[in-house]
Scaffold this motif. Structure first.
Motif, PDB file in Angstrom:
ATOM      1  N   GLU A 128       0.837  -1.202   0.000  1.00 18.33           N
ATOM      2  CA  GLU A 128       0.000   0.000   0.000  1.00 18.33           C
ATOM      3  C   GLU A 128       0.869   1.248   0.000  1.00 18.33           C
ATOM      4  OE1 GLU A 128      -3.447   0.407   2.537  1.00 18.33           O
ATOM      5  OE2 GLU A 128      -3.265  -1.706   3.099  1.00 18.33           O
ATOM      6  N   TYR A 163      -7.190  -8.451  -4.221  1.00 18.21           N
ATOM      7  CA  TYR A 163      -6.776  -7.994  -2.902  1.00 18.21           C
ATOM      8  C   TYR A 163      -7.384  -6.637  -2.567  1.00 18.21           C
ATOM      9  CZ  TYR A 163      -3.804  -6.778   1.042  1.00 18.21           C
ATOM     10  OH  TYR A 163      -3.348  -6.415   2.282  1.00 18.21           O
ATOM     11  N   SER A 167      -9.483  -5.598   0.775  1.00 11.65           N
ATOM     12  CA  SER A 167      -8.950  -4.672   1.771  1.00 11.65           C
ATOM     13  C   SER A 167      -9.637  -3.315   1.762  1.00 11.65           C
ATOM     14  CB  SER A 167      -7.447  -4.497   1.573  1.00 11.65           C
ATOM     15  OG  SER A 167      -7.183  -3.994   0.276  1.00 11.65           O
ATOM     16  N   GLN A 168     -10.149  -2.882   0.604  1.00 11.75           N
ATOM     17  CA  GLN A 168     -10.794  -1.569   0.535  1.00 11.75           C
ATOM     18  C   GLN A 168     -12.240  -1.631   0.065  1.00 11.75           C
ATOM     19  OE1 GLN A 168      -8.497   1.355  -1.584  1.00 11.75           O
ATOM     20  NE2 GLN A 168      -6.880   1.384  -0.056  1.00 11.75           N
ATOM     21  N   ILE A 297      -2.469  -8.095   9.529  1.00 14.99           N
ATOM     22  CA  ILE A 297      -2.722  -8.281   8.094  1.00 14.99           C
ATOM     23  C   ILE A 297      -2.994  -9.753   7.798  1.00 14.99           C
ATOM     24  CG2 ILE A 297      -1.614  -8.252   5.818  1.00 14.99           C
ATOM     25  CD1 ILE A 297      -0.279  -5.653   6.640  1.00 14.99           C
ATOM     26  N   ASP A 300      -6.509 -10.608   8.874  1.00 17.63           N
ATOM     27  CA  ASP A 300      -7.491 -10.045   7.944  1.00 17.63           C
ATOM     28  C   ASP A 300      -7.574 -10.860   6.657  1.00 17.63           C
ATOM     29  OD1 ASP A 300      -8.104  -8.045   9.711  1.00 17.63           O
ATOM     30  OD2 ASP A 300      -6.868  -6.522   8.745  1.00 17.63           O
ATOM     31  N   CYS A 301      -6.409 -11.299   6.162  1.00 17.98           N
ATOM     32  CA  CYS A 301      -6.384 -12.092   4.926  1.00 17.98           C
ATOM     33  C   CYS A 301      -7.101 -13.425   5.101  1.00 17.98           C
ATOM     34  CB  CYS A 301      -4.941 -12.325   4.476  1.00 17.98           C
ATOM     35  SG  CYS A 301      -4.112 -10.871   3.796  1.00 17.98           S
ATOM     36  N   ASN A 304     -10.964 -12.865   5.410  1.00 18.51           N
ATOM     37  CA  ASN A 304     -11.587 -12.499   4.136  1.00 18.51           C
ATOM     38  C   ASN A 304     -11.336 -13.530   3.039  1.00 18.51           C
ATOM     39  OD1 ASN A 304     -12.777  -9.689   4.493  1.00 18.51           O
ATOM     40  ND2 ASN A 304     -10.718  -9.387   5.309  1.00 18.51           N
TER      41      ASN A 304
END
Length: 320
Positions: A128, A163, A167-168, A297, A300-301, A304
């Motif tokens: 990012e 991705y 993430s967004q 991170i 989160d991965c 999701n």
């Protein structure tokens, strides 16, 4: 959920990595597996008070050095911490792994132990970078692959799109190719051939070329380049941010909050995409805060299901 942490990789291993792991279990429910030399880990843990059931140690006697050939190391050091951590994920004993060690070794271990997703030739690393909108763009690849073919850059774009969607929450991320001009006719052979592939792929929202000065604008969500260029950009950004932060702090006596956007410790790490598992690559000079955020991170991965998202994104592009 269980996250394996390679505590032997990185400039500040194992002290800072263990500190980051302990901080994580103090604040979160996720269980951690510390991978490395057991007696070293046990000795370091004596200074902390924590719930023992939240932390497991898996012994790994060997360490891959930053200057070692990744392929040779993976062949000769079967009991290295990065190899063992990957096997834990492959055997479903861990849901993801985090490492601050050799990026090359981490990628090599992921390829040979976890395996690549169908249709992927080379796993890339996505990072990012802040932009003027206050959000982030995604730069891919930032160092895993220094020599690339057009088809591989296309795969990077597809993986990064998946991705970014996670993430967004972007439904149709804008994909741009980093080049030395915006015109379709600009660039070297790799750029020209990649442009043609990206333009012809209907599953991508390809907006064309962008130049280096556009990196921090809101023109695109994903910026595609080879790992050689991407790594130079990332390290240049870090160096420029440090230079400017120092100069501004000396002149104003304080540092504006904006510079926190360039602090890699707040980001933590970046996922290695294109492999059949979650593998988060952290900066080699990571300390406890960066390690903590790298674990975040990874969690989160997993939550999701980033692997499935990438697989869906790749459908229909394998013949490109």
């Amino acid at each position: 959920m269980r996250i394996a942490v390679d505590v032997m990789g990185g400039d500040y291993a194992p002290v800072e990595l263990i500190a980051g792991a302990v901080k994580w279990i103090e604040k979160n429910d996720t269980k951690l597996i510390l991978v490395g030399r057991q007696e070293v880990i046990e000795e370091e843990l004596k200074q902390y008070t924590f719930q023992a059931e939240r932390l497991e140690i898996v012994n790994a006697r060997e360490v891959v050095g930053m200057d070692e050939s990744p392929t040779t190391a993976m062949r000769k050091k079967k009991d290295s911490s990065i190899a063992v951590a990957n096997r834990l994920v492959q055997e479903k004993r861990a849901d993801a792994l985090v490492s601050c060690g050799s990026t090359g070794a981490q990628m090599t271990a992921a390829i040979f132990v976890l395996g690549r997703l169908e249709g992927i030739e080379r796993p890339p690393i996505v990072a990012e970078i802040p932009n003027i909108s206050g959000k982030s763009s995604f730069l891919i690849d930032v160092g895993a692959n220094v020599d690339c073919r057009p088809r591989q850059l296309l795969q990077f774009a597809v993986l990064a799109s998946a991705y970014a969607s996670i993430s967004q929450g972007l439904e149709n991320p804008r994909v741009a190719l980093l080049n030395n001009g915006e015109e379709e006719s600009k660039g070297n052979k790799l750029s020209l051939d990649t442009y043609a592939l990206l333009r012809e792929t209907s599953k991508l929202n390809f907006i064309g070329n962008i130049e280096g000065r556009d990196l921090f604008t809101d023109k695109s969500d994903i910026i595609v380049c080879d790992g050689f260029m991407g790594n130079i950009i990332l390290k240049s950004m870090e160096g420029m941010a440090m230079f400017m932060a120092g100069a501004i702090a000396r002149e104003l006596g304080r540092l504006p909050d904006f510079f926190n956007n360039f602090d890699y410790t707040r980001v933590g790490g970046a996922p290695l995409l294109g492999v059949n598992g979650v593998s988060v690559v952290c900066h080699g000079s990571s300390k406890r805060e960066a390690v903590y955020n790298g674990i975040r991170i990874a969690v989160d991965c997993v939550r999701n299901d980033i692997v499935k998202m990438q697989q869906r994104g790749l459908e229909g592009t394998r013949e490109a």
